[in-house]
Structure formats: C-alpha cells, structure tokens
Design a protein around this motif. Structure first.
Motif, PDB file in Angstrom:
ATOM      1  N   GLU A   1      18.844 -24.621  16.479  1.00  0.00           N
ATOM      2  CA  GLU A   1      18.284 -24.283  17.792  1.00  0.00           C
ATOM      3  C   GLU A   1      17.354 -23.076  17.678  1.00  0.00           C
ATOM      4  O   GLU A   1      16.282 -23.037  18.257  1.00  0.00           O
ATOM      5  N   LEU A   2      17.786 -22.109  16.879  1.00  0.00           N
ATOM      6  CA  LEU A   2      16.980 -20.894  16.719  1.00  0.00           C
ATOM      7  C   LEU A   2      15.650 -21.183  16.029  1.00  0.00           C
ATOM      8  O   LEU A   2      14.589 -20.804  16.509  1.00  0.00           O
TER       9      LEU A   2
ATOM     10  N   ALA B   1      11.875 -21.080  17.471  1.00  0.00           N
ATOM     11  CA  ALA B   1      10.929 -20.097  16.935  1.00  0.00           C
ATOM     12  C   ALA B   1       9.657 -20.775  16.434  1.00  0.00           C
ATOM     13  O   ALA B   1       8.555 -20.296  16.665  1.00  0.00           O
ATOM     14  N   ALA B   2       9.827 -21.895  15.742  1.00  0.00           N
ATOM     15  CA  ALA B   2       8.668 -22.544  15.112  1.00  0.00           C
ATOM     16  C   ALA B   2       7.829 -23.332  16.114  1.00  0.00           C
ATOM     17  O   ALA B   2       6.604 -23.366  16.007  1.00  0.00           O
ATOM     18  N   LEU B   3       8.496 -23.993  17.070  1.00  0.00           N
ATOM     19  CA  LEU B   3       7.756 -24.837  18.013  1.00  0.00           C
ATOM     20  C   LEU B   3       7.519 -24.142  19.348  1.00  0.00           C
ATOM     21  O   LEU B   3       6.833 -24.682  20.216  1.00  0.00           O
ATOM     22  N   GLY B   4       8.083 -22.978  19.541  1.00  0.00           N
ATOM     23  CA  GLY B   4       7.947 -22.270  20.809  1.00  0.00           C
ATOM     24  C   GLY B   4       9.039 -22.716  21.771  1.00  0.00           C
ATOM     25  O   GLY B   4       9.771 -23.672  21.523  1.00  0.00           O
ATOM     26  N   GLY B   5       9.164 -21.960  22.850  1.00  0.00           N
ATOM     27  CA  GLY B   5      10.122 -22.357  23.885  1.00  0.00           C
ATOM     28  C   GLY B   5      11.504 -21.755  23.688  1.00  0.00           C
ATOM     29  O   GLY B   5      12.468 -22.156  24.331  1.00  0.00           O
ATOM     30  N   LEU B   6      11.608 -20.784  22.795  1.00  0.00           N
ATOM     31  CA  LEU B   6      12.909 -20.134  22.610  1.00  0.00           C
ATOM     32  C   LEU B   6      13.121 -19.119  23.725  1.00  0.00           C
ATOM     33  O   LEU B   6      12.266 -18.277  23.969  1.00  0.00           O
ATOM     34  N   ARG B   7      14.255 -19.238  24.445  1.00  0.00           N
ATOM     35  CA  ARG B   7      14.510 -18.278  25.498  1.00  0.00           C
ATOM     36  C   ARG B   7      15.496 -17.225  25.014  1.00  0.00           C
ATOM     37  O   ARG B   7      16.326 -17.490  24.145  1.00  0.00           O
ATOM     38  N   TRP B   8      15.369 -16.022  25.600  1.00  0.00           N
ATOM     39  CA  TRP B   8      16.111 -14.863  25.104  1.00  0.00           C
ATOM     40  C   TRP B   8      17.620 -15.065  25.045  1.00  0.00           C
ATOM     41  O   TRP B   8      18.231 -14.876  24.012  1.00  0.00           O
ATOM     42  N   TRP B   9      18.193 -15.434  26.191  1.00  0.00           N
ATOM     43  CA  TRP B   9      19.654 -15.426  26.242  1.00  0.00           C
ATOM     44  C   TRP B   9      20.289 -16.446  25.313  1.00  0.00           C
ATOM     45  O   TRP B   9      21.177 -16.094  24.522  1.00  0.00           O
ATOM     46  N   PRO B  10      19.815 -17.702  25.344  1.00  0.00           N
ATOM     47  CA  PRO B  10      20.378 -18.652  24.373  1.00  0.00           C
ATOM     48  C   PRO B  10      20.165 -18.172  22.938  1.00  0.00           C
ATOM     49  O   PRO B  10      21.061 -18.297  22.098  1.00  0.00           O
TER      50      PRO B  10
END
Ligand SMILES: Nc1ncnc2c1ncn2[C@@H]1O[C@H](COP(=O)(O)OP(=O)(O)OP(=O)(O)O)[C@@H](O)[C@H]1O
Ligand SMILES: [Mg+2]
Lengths: 274, 310
Positions: free
Chosen positions: A231-232, A236-245
C-alpha cells in the motif's frame, strides 16, 4: 621461534569496543566472507526481484490492458513497486532462516563470536544490519533495472526502495528470533516459505488488488506485512498516498521491526549464553 | 604484580542445566603464570567449568573471579583479555586460514594493520604459513586444531583456556603442541587445560584438580597426587578376561592395595620386582607381567574406582 614468544609477558592487546563498532566489525567479517562467496548468493539477494519484474511486469504485463484494476496505469508500473517489496521480504526471510540456524548449529561461527568481546545482542544486530545491506544492494539494482524498463512513472519511485528495505528487515528480524530458537534441522523454514511467504506474495496485493479476494480471506491479506508495504509503495510511486493511512502502514512495519529486534536479541542471548 | 596472586578463583561454583547439576560446588584457584589442569572422565563437568571461566556461560551458583572481575558483570572485558580454545573447533571453514585469524582479531578491537601482522605471526606459530590463503575446509584435523589455538592467541591473552587441546591429534602433533604451550607458559601466559590424557596432564600441568561427577575429588601437583594416592610402583598382572578373580586372594597381601580390572590385576607396591617374584612363588601364572611407575591414571582409579581412558 617467532616474535610473539620472545616478548616478556605483557597485558593482552584485546579491548571491548563500543556497541555500534562491534556491530560494524561483525558486518565487516560478513563482508570478508561475502567477497569470497558472492556468486553463490547473488541470485538470492540481487537478482530475484529483477527476474520477477521481467516475468510478471514485462512478460505477463504486456497482456494486461491498463484499466480500473491497475489504477489506470500500465501493468508494469502497477507492479514495479510491489514486486520489490515482495522480493525483499522473500530474500530477508530466507536469509534470516537457515543461515542463522546454521550460525548456531552447522557453521557455528556464532560460537566463535561469543568467545570474543562482542556480545550476543551485538551479534544479532550485526546479522540484521548485514541482511539490510544485502537488501539495499538488491533494491539499488532493481531501482535501475525497473527505471530502464520504464516501470517508474514519478519521482515518488525513490521512496520505494527505503520502504521495501524496511518491510524486508521488519520481516527478517522476527524470523531470526525464530531461527535462534529452532532446534531441528531447518525443514521448518521450507514450511514457512510454503505456507506464509508464498501465499503472501501471491495474495497480499502485489499482483492484483486485495479487493479482488473473497471477503472472508481479505483480513489475512490485511494482517500481512507485505500488504502494508505494498500500500505504501504503490501510493508513493503512483500517487494518491494519504497521510493517515500511510502513517498507519508505516507504524505496522516499524512495530514489527521493533518487536522482532527485541525477540531476536533475547533469542540470541538465550541460545548463546547457556 | 605478585606471581602467586590468584588470577582466577572459584568458590562453591555451580552449573545447572534445568534440574541437572553438571558442576556441583567446586573450589579452585589458578595463579598467574601457572599451568592448571582439570582432569576427569567424560561428563565430569570440565567443559562446563571452562565455559564459565571463559565468561560464555553464566554460573548458576557460587563465586567466580577472573582477572579480578566478575564474569556476570564484566564478561566482554574479561573475554578481551583471555583466549578460548573450545572442545570443538568452530573455525569458519569457508574462509582462508589468514581470514579466520584476521576476522576474529577484529572482534577484539585490533586495527586492520594489527590483525594483518598478527595473522602472519600466528600462521608461523601454527606452522600453517604455506596454507595461508587456502580455505580451511580441507585442512586436516590437526591443522584445524592448531589454527583454533592460534586464533585464541590473536589478542595476546593473559590466560589461555584449552578444552582438550590435543584430542584427535596424532602423537607427533601432540608433542609439537605441548612444546608450543610450554613456550607460551614461559612467556608468562597462564594456561588452563582440560584433558583426559594423564601423560598430557603430567607433562603440562604445574597443578591440577581431578574432577568426577561435577566435583573436585583431589588437588595438587602431578607428583604430589601420585605420592598421596598411589605407591611408587605398580605391578600389572594380565590374565585372560575372567581369570583374574581366582588370583586375587593369592596376591592380596603382596601389595598395599589391589585393583581388579576386567583383564588384569594392579598391585600397588613400593617394590614391583619383589612382588613379581613372590606372586610367581605362590603359583600365580598371568599371561604377562609389567612393573611400572605409578601415574595419574592410578590416582584416578584410586579416587573414583574407574579408569580414565578405556
Ligand atoms: N548445554 C547443556 N545442556 C544440558 N546438559 C549439559 C549441557 N552441557 C553439558 N551438559 C551436561 O553436563 C555434564 C557435564 O558436561 P561437560 O561437557 O562439562 O563434561 P566434560 O567433563 O567436559 O566431558 P567430556 O570429557 O566428555 O568433554 C554432562 O552430563 C552433560 O550432559
Ligand atoms: Mg568437555
């Protein structure tokens, strides 16, 4: 005779070095061994994730059309980050299993270390650092190969190796602890590979989203360290990572590492100091 | 530093494994510069004791001081100043002779330059210079043993602990090793040796303790122990196994003590030849007779009722 014998009695020349230096000296000893035997283990540490990338990302991936299933990106870009995580976890667990048991049981070089000023905890630390270094090497090779193959779509790819290394080391630490308590001849590690690592590789979101799994088995994927790593890196690589998760996933991996280190130090101490 | 100072001392020292007591409260003191031996049969607790002294195994009870320090609190500091030759070699078989010495030396905080020089010196000592850059794996058992001993010297230890140093060596290699150990001793290194070879103990040890079943059953120099527990001479009468019992009563009063072994009688006496003649006069007809000086073997037999080496 030799110079040693002509000298009058003197104090011993040995000394106790600091903890981190002791760890480093043991890593240096491992490096001496590796320089002599690197060809034998290259496939395991350096090339295994690269081979997976070639087969799944480039070979199989050419048959998969970008779509909702792949977050809309080419399949190669979809699996390039996760294959590294899964590959480093596999290598980390492998290196933490039989080779560690061997250090106690067949190669017995841990016992030699135990008779030196280096402590069992420092020995454990060094073995873990050594695995981390091997994973770092594998990750560096992979980063370049995947870039050449066109697997990275953004600068976020640079976050993939450190996360993958963390996941690999976090899984290696508790396995090292387990190996240090293993008395048998190591068949158990084949079972670990077959019943834990393999299913995790296949079903924890490396090659397809966990949401495609039947609902009842999905929790099995969620508790696997690989899923958190996947998930991380994908975020990170494709974008769309949210802070809390992201912090949550990171916390799981760090917690696994911390617990693994605590258990490993204790297991090494119990096995060596008897 | 006084030469009679105790460099190692154990008081009521105990080692337990689960509920089994391997070392059952032993007292001993080793003086700086002496060669001290633990003599005893398999399972006597020699290695368990050695491992406690080398600060690799915590004691279960009693007191222990090594180089004036408590192993429980100063293990690494003590290990930095001693050399350990374990009962079983644990060399890195996948490294060369030279690398084994260098890598191990680094754990003692020696610089790269120091371990390079030390390795050359120790390979000379172990007579392995011509194998310097060969793998350890194919070396003979005796060569590996010599390398293990050389490795233990990498930090110029003040105390060298040798657990059965010559087991598995041929007679020539044993004598060579004794000579090396003697040289170390002359240099002032304190030697602690376990063995179940009497000749080794007599050759090497200034003082020794005899262990049996986790306890010390006697202590002294080899000569003292022989004087105390045996007579000057021993007459050995060898019989076909079983026949020796019939002769016991005929010879019992010819010696201070008679030991009955499966194939022979041992008559402890000050004058072996006289006893031989008198036994013959009484019609005792063994297959062979032998008069010899008493050895530590006889001491051990006296103390434990068992032979040390079959
Ligand atoms: N790690 C261990 N766990 C359980 N028991 C042990 C352990 N180490 C030694 N023992 C037991 O302690 C006793 C003494 O063993 P030790 O190795 O000290 O004897 P030893 O005098 O060195 O014998 P040997 O001449 O055969 O080397 C033996 O009965 C052995 O089985
Ligand atoms: Mg032993």
């Amino acid at each position: 005779m030799t110079a040693t014998l002509d000298r009058p009695t003197a104090a011993a020349t040995g000394s106790v070095v600091g903890a981190w230096r002791a760890v480093w000296l043991r890593v240096e000893g491992r490096w001496t061994w590796y320089r002599r035997h690197w060809t034998a283990s290259l496939l395991a540490s350096g090339l295994q994730p690269v081979l997976f990338l070639a087969a799944m990302g480039i070979g199989f991936g050419s048959q998969v059309r970008p779509g909702p299933l792949t977050d809309g990106v080419p399949y190669l870009a979809y699996v390039a980050p996760t294959i590294l995580v899964s590959g480093l976890i596999t290598v980390g667990v492998t290196e933490a299993g039989l080779p560690v048991l061997s250090g106690f049981k067949w190669k017995q070089d841990y016992w030699a270390v135990a008779s030196s000023p280096v402590s069992s905890g420092q020995l454990f630390g060094a073995e873990l650092v050594w695995i981390a270094l091997r994973l770092t090497f594998g990750a560096a090779v992979y980063l370049v190969v995947a870039a050449v193959a066109g697997g990275w779509t953004s600068a976020g790819a640079l976050l993939v190796p450190p996360i993958a290394i963390l996941a690999g080391v976090a899984c290696a630490a508790p396995v090292m602890a387990f190996a240090a308590t293993t008395k048998g001849d190591g068949h158990v590690f084949a079972a670990v590979n077959r019943f834990v690592v393999m299913p995790m590789t296949l079903f924890a979101g490396t090659f397809f989203p966990v949401e495609r799994l039947p609902l009842p088995v999905r929790p099995l994927a969620w508790i696997s360290p690989l899923w958190h790593g996947n998930e991380l890196v994908r975020g990170a690589a494709l974008g769309g990572l949210r802070w809390w998760p992201a912090l949550g996933h990171l916390a799981v991996l760090v917690a696994l590492l911390v617990v693994g280190i605590a258990l490993g130090r204790r297991a090494f101490q119990r096995r060596l100091v008897v | 530093m006084r030469s009679d100072e105790a460099i190692i001392s154990g008081t009521g020292l105990v080692k337990r494994f689960a509920d089994f007591e391997a070392v059952r409260g032993i007292d001993f003191q080793v003086r700086r510069g002496e060669a001290f031996g633990f003599l005893g049969p398999n399972g006597a607790g020699k290695s368990s004791t050695m491992r406690m002294v080398s600060c690799m195994s915590p004691r279960s009870g009693g007191e222990l001081r090594v180089l004036g320090m408590d192993p429980d609190r100063k293990g690494p500091a003590i290990r930095a100043r001693i050399g350990v030759v374990p009962q079983q070699d644990n060399l890195d078989l996948e490294l060369t002779v030279r690398q084994n010495l260098q890598v191990y030396g680094r754990y003692f905080g020696l610089t790269r330059k120091e371990v390079r020089a030390k390795a050359v010196e120790l390979m000379e000592f172990a007579r392995l210079t011509d194998r310097a850059d060969h793998d350890v794996q194919p070396l003979s058992g005796g060569m590996k043993r010599r390398l293990t001993i050389a490795r233990a010297l990498v930090n110029d230890p003040e105390v060298l602990l040798l657990d059965e140093p010559t087991t598995g060596l041929d007679p020539q290699a044993r004598h060579l090793l004794w000579e090396k150990l003697f040289q170390l001793k002359q240099r002032g290194v304190t030697l602690i040796i376990t063995t179940h070879y009497m000749d080794e103990a007599e050759q090497l040890c200034d003082r020794l303790v005899v262990m049996d079943g986790g306890k010390i059953v006697a202590e002294g120099s080899p000569a003292e122990l022989i004087t105390r527990y045996a007579t000057r001479e021993v007459l050995e009468l060898r019989f076909p196994p079983g026949d020796q019992h019939a002769a016991v009563d005929k010879v019992r009063d010819l010696a201070e003590r008679v030991e009955v072994l499966p194939d022979r009688l041992l008559l402890y006496t000050e004058d072996g030849d006289a006893a031989t003649t008198r036994a013959h006069d009484r019609g005792v007809r063994p297959i062979s007779t032998l008069v010899r000086r008493s050895s530590l073997e006889d001491v051990f037999l006296r103390l434990t009722g068992r032979t040390l080496v079959d």
